[in-house]
Design a protein around this motif. Structure first.
Motif, mmCIF file in Angstrom:
data_model
loop_
_atom_site.group_PDB
_atom_site.id
_atom_site.type_symbol
_atom_site.label_atom_id
_atom_site.label_comp_id
_atom_site.label_asym_id
_atom_site.label_seq_id
_atom_site.Cartn_x
_atom_site.Cartn_y
_atom_site.Cartn_z
ATOM 1 N N SER A 463 0.819 -1.213 0.000
ATOM 2 C CA SER A 463 0.000 0.000 0.000
ATOM 3 C C SER A 463 0.853 1.263 0.000
ATOM 4 N N ILE A 464 2.144 1.138 0.260
ATOM 5 C CA ILE A 464 3.046 2.295 0.208
ATOM 6 C C ILE A 464 3.444 2.467 -1.255
ATOM 7 N N SER A 465 2.602 3.164 -1.989
ATOM 8 C CA SER A 465 2.676 3.151 -3.449
ATOM 9 C C SER A 465 2.472 4.552 -4.013
ATOM 10 N N LYS A 466 3.425 5.013 -4.790
ATOM 11 C CA LYS A 466 3.315 6.317 -5.433
ATOM 12 C C LYS A 466 2.055 6.402 -6.292
ATOM 13 N N THR A 467 1.763 5.349 -7.049
ATOM 14 C CA THR A 467 0.600 5.366 -7.928
ATOM 15 C C THR A 467 -0.699 5.450 -7.133
ATOM 16 N N LEU A 468 -0.808 4.694 -6.052
ATOM 17 C CA LEU A 468 -2.031 4.733 -5.239
ATOM 18 C C LEU A 468 -2.209 6.094 -4.575
ATOM 19 N N TYR A 469 -1.118 6.707 -4.138
ATOM 20 C CA TYR A 469 -1.225 8.042 -3.532
ATOM 21 C C TYR A 469 -1.619 9.084 -4.576
ATOM 22 N N GLU A 470 -1.176 8.898 -5.808
ATOM 23 C CA GLU A 470 -1.580 9.813 -6.881
ATOM 24 C C GLU A 470 -3.083 9.728 -7.138
ATOM 25 N N THR A 471 -3.626 8.510 -7.087
ATOM 26 C CA THR A 471 -5.066 8.359 -7.268
ATOM 27 C C THR A 471 -5.826 8.939 -6.080
ATOM 28 N N ALA A 472 -5.286 8.781 -4.883
ATOM 29 C CA ALA A 472 -5.907 9.383 -3.698
ATOM 30 C C ALA A 472 -5.939 10.906 -3.828
ATOM 31 N N TRP A 473 -4.879 11.487 -4.369
ATOM 32 C CA TRP A 473 -4.848 12.932 -4.638
ATOM 33 C C TRP A 473 -5.980 13.307 -5.594
ATOM 34 N N LYS A 474 -6.165 12.511 -6.642
ATOM 35 C CA LYS A 474 -7.217 12.785 -7.619
ATOM 36 C C LYS A 474 -8.600 12.734 -6.954
ATOM 37 N N LEU A 475 -8.806 11.738 -6.085
ATOM 38 C CA LEU A 475 -10.079 11.614 -5.377
ATOM 39 C C LEU A 475 -10.302 12.808 -4.446
ATOM 40 N N ALA A 476 -9.269 13.187 -3.721
ATOM 41 C CA ALA A 476 -9.391 14.324 -2.798
ATOM 42 C C ALA A 476 -9.690 15.609 -3.564
ATOM 43 N N ASP A 477 -9.051 15.772 -4.705
ATOM 44 C CA ASP A 477 -9.310 16.943 -5.539
ATOM 45 C C ASP A 477 -10.758 16.943 -6.024
ATOM 46 N N TYR A 478 -11.230 15.789 -6.465
ATOM 47 C CA TYR A 478 -12.619 15.664 -6.953
ATOM 48 C C TYR A 478 -13.615 16.017 -5.857
ATOM 49 N N GLN A 479 -13.306 15.666 -4.619
ATOM 50 C CA GLN A 479 -14.205 15.937 -3.508
ATOM 51 C C GLN A 479 -13.971 17.320 -2.892
ATOM 52 N N GLY A 480 -13.090 18.110 -3.503
ATOM 53 C CA GLY A 480 -12.861 19.470 -3.037
ATOM 54 C C GLY A 480 -12.101 19.583 -1.742
ATOM 55 N N LEU A 481 -11.316 18.563 -1.399
ATOM 56 C CA LEU A 481 -10.641 18.531 -0.109
ATOM 57 C C LEU A 481 -9.260 19.166 -0.124
ATOM 58 N N LEU A 482 -8.799 19.611 -1.288
ATOM 59 C CA LEU A 482 -7.476 20.222 -1.363
ATOM 60 C C LEU A 482 -7.524 21.715 -1.075
ATOM 61 N N ALA A 483 -8.717 22.283 -1.127
ATOM 62 C CA ALA A 483 -8.857 23.714 -0.868
ATOM 63 C C ALA A 483 -8.680 24.014 0.619
ATOM 64 N N ALA A 484 -8.497 25.281 0.913
ATOM 65 C CA ALA A 484 -8.338 25.700 2.309
ATOM 66 C C ALA A 484 -9.664 25.593 3.065
ATOM 67 N N ASP A 485 -9.559 25.592 4.386
ATOM 68 C CA ASP A 485 -10.728 25.583 5.281
ATOM 69 C C ASP A 485 -11.619 24.352 5.064
ATOM 70 N N LYS A 486 -10.989 23.190 4.933
ATOM 71 C CA LYS A 486 -11.724 21.924 4.771
ATOM 72 C C LYS A 486 -11.384 20.974 5.918
ATOM 73 N N THR A 487 -11.094 21.534 7.072
ATOM 74 C CA THR A 487 -10.617 20.733 8.198
ATOM 75 C C THR A 487 -11.582 19.615 8.561
ATOM 76 N N GLU A 488 -12.848 19.943 8.760
ATOM 77 C CA GLU A 488 -13.824 18.948 9.184
ATOM 78 C C GLU A 488 -14.068 17.905 8.103
ATOM 79 N N ALA A 489 -14.158 18.339 6.857
ATOM 80 C CA ALA A 489 -14.376 17.403 5.744
ATOM 81 C C ALA A 489 -13.204 16.438 5.606
ATOM 82 N N ARG A 490 -11.994 16.939 5.839
ATOM 83 C CA ARG A 490 -10.817 16.063 5.750
ATOM 84 C C ARG A 490 -10.814 15.038 6.879
ATOM 85 N N ARG A 491 -11.246 15.446 8.055
ATOM 86 C CA ARG A 491 -11.324 14.493 9.166
ATOM 87 C C ARG A 491 -12.356 13.411 8.882
#
Length: 518
Positions: A463-491
């Motif tokens: 699971s320690i995988s560059k490719t899997l983390y890249e996809t997780a980044w894509k998912l987080a971006d899709y869900q709007g979690l990369l923007a600021a002030d998303k503390t609760e949503a990220r938790r």
């Protein structure tokens, strides 16, 4: 025979899965042996090296720049060249994914060449151009160690004139190559001919390209045979770092083969797992390439994935997991729905839809319009009286889980869920800050994953995988979690994957208990 008939009657575009540098060579050999014309193959210009490039061009390789969106002259020339090839009915070939899969499973398609060929079909009105998916599967490949290096975040050696020499120096045979042709597809299956004749607008064209690519990918996955190597590595990885006896491996292998044949899927290699020698032969092949270790210190030999070989083993397992991803969703959703209030059947379907959204960037999943019926078919196929069991709560679901011989969620989803959980933790620690540096985020995930592995909080190193983390980044971006002030949503995002981890631990515990009883 079907492919030969298609080639004789219309232009053909072969779309091939890309796991090894041998993929296109294997297809060319098959077509040559069948006395069929070889396709012209689009390849990356990185292989256009002195000597190798000249040889490749004479073998029908068309070298392309990796990117030419800003070069209008190059684009116009290439567009006219595609028109010429289509008009003259040449067979074409390229890799659907654009690059070799580092994880073993089919990657998202690249749309660039699809765009140019589709535009050419519309201009020339040759609507019978047939896209034929080609799946190439291997027992083992020589490049898997290079992929493992990349997954760990290290730099791979570039291909070039020395690649064939490195390939040959790697020595021992890796088993047979299994090639399958999927069902062909034309754009007339996606758009009515009268609409095509009238001319489709730019919006329709932009929608048609991903639809076409997605359908080709689905048919490619459906044509992919399941190897004995995939089944054995699935079982070993599902056990984590725990060594297993032959009997512990053979029992789920038999159940897997029974399920595969029940669904009319193809399994290749020595897959009669009732025969202990068949399982031992697969284990021996994996031992010969250092993926499996033998342990002879006890009363009987035990088997485990060797240290630093989890990524390599996962590559082979991942070639088959698309057949079982809905089964994994069903198992998790049944456990979650059993503890829900209200209508538990509806809670079950709602949960499977949530899981679809969480993993949709990782797998080819049924379209939303078909998804519920596919889930219902899958749960009914595996669990009798599942709705009655849901009404009995967690005790009812555990009872039907104990009755089946095979649970798969812990073996299918574990590495993906663990990688996403680590990525979610990295996001959560950023608190209210925006996360806009992708490379820094991936680097942080790799460090966090390694630390959690040392602390025993990560189930497996795969699971320690560059490719899997890249996809997780894509998912987080899709869900709007990369923007600021998303503390609760990220938790909440982090807690979601912690919850999935707990469910996978439960399913593993049930499976382990069953093995101990037997």
């Amino acid at each position: 025979d079907s492919v030969a008939e298609t080639i004789r009657s219309r232009p053909v575009v072969f779309l091939i899965s890309h796991k090894s540098m041998l993929d296109t060579m294997a297809l060319s050999l098959v077509l040559f042996d069948a006395n069929l014309p070889l396709p012209l193959t689009f390849g990356g210009i990185n292989l256009n090296k002195p000597g190798l490039g000249a040889f490749a061009r004479r073998a029908g390789i068309i070298f392309l720049r990796r990117s030419f969106q800003d070069n209008e002259i190059y684009k116009a020339t290439f567009r006219r060249y595609i028109d010429y090839l289509i008009e003259k009915r040449f067979s074409l070939l390229w890799a659907l994914e654009g690059t070799r899969s580092r994880t073993g499973k089919l990657l998202p398609p690249r749309f660039g060449l699809f765009n140019y060929v589709l535009e050419s079909i519309l201009r020339t009105k040759l609507y019978d151009v047939t896209f034929i998916p080609v799946s190439v599967a291997y027992d083992q490949i020589t490049e898997v160690e290079d992929y493992s290096i990349e997954q760990r975040g290290q730099t791979k050696k570039p291909e070039g004139i020395t690649w064939p020499l490195r390939f040959l120096r790697r020595g021992r045979p890796r088993g047979p190559i299994h090639q399958r042709f999927g069902e062909g597809l034309t754009i007339r299956e996606l758009v009515q001919v009268d609409e095509l004749e009238a001319g489709i607008d730019e919006r329709q064209k932009q929608a048609l390209v991903p639809t076409l690519a997605f359908e080709v990918a689905v048919r490619m996955n459906a044509a992919t045979p399941i190897t004995a190597t995939a089944i054995v590595t699935l079982i070993l990885l599902a056990g984590g770092n725990r060594a297993q006896s032959l009997a512990e491996i053979q029992l789920p292998a038999r159940a897997s083969a029974a399920l595969i044949r029940h669904r009319g899927l193809e399994i290749v290699g020595r897959s009669n797992f009732r025969d202990a020698d068949a399982v031992l032969a697969t284990l021996a092949q994996l031992h010969a390439t250092s993926i499996v270790s033998y342990h002879d210190e006890g009363t009987e030999r035990l088997y485990s994935i060797s240290a630093d070989q989890h990524h390599n083993a996962a590559f082979y397992r991942n070639t088959a997991i698309h057949y079982f991803i809905l089964d994994a969703f069903v198992e998790i959703a049944l456990l979650d729905a059993a503890s829900a209030g209200g209508d538990r059947s509806e809670a079950f379907f709602a949960r499977t839809s949530e899981l679809r959204e969480l993993f949709k960037f990782e797998f080819y999943l049924p379209r939303r319009t078909d998804y519920r019926s596919e889930i219902e078919r899958r749960v009914s196929d595996r669990f009798d009286d599942w709705e009655e069991a849901l009404r009995g709560g967690e005790a009812g679901i555990r009872e039907i889980f104990n009755r089946v011989q095979l649970l798969v969620a812990h073996g299918i989803l574990r590495s993906f869920a663990d990688a996403y959980r680590v990525a979610a933790k990295v996001l959560a620690t950023a608190e209210a800050d925006a996360v806009d540096n992708k490379s820094g985020f991936i680097s942080r995930c790799l460090k966090t994953g390694k630390q959690e592995s040392l602390q025993g909080r990560v189930f497996s190193a795969e699971s320690i995988s560059k490719t899997l983390y890249e996809t997780a980044w894509k998912l987080a971006d899709y869900q709007g979690l990369l923007a600021a002030d998303k503390t609760e949503a990220r938790r909440e995002f982090h807690e979601e994957f912690r919850g999935i981890k707990r469910r996978l631990d439960e399913i593993l515990a049930i499976t382990t208990a069953q093995a101990e009883i037997l």
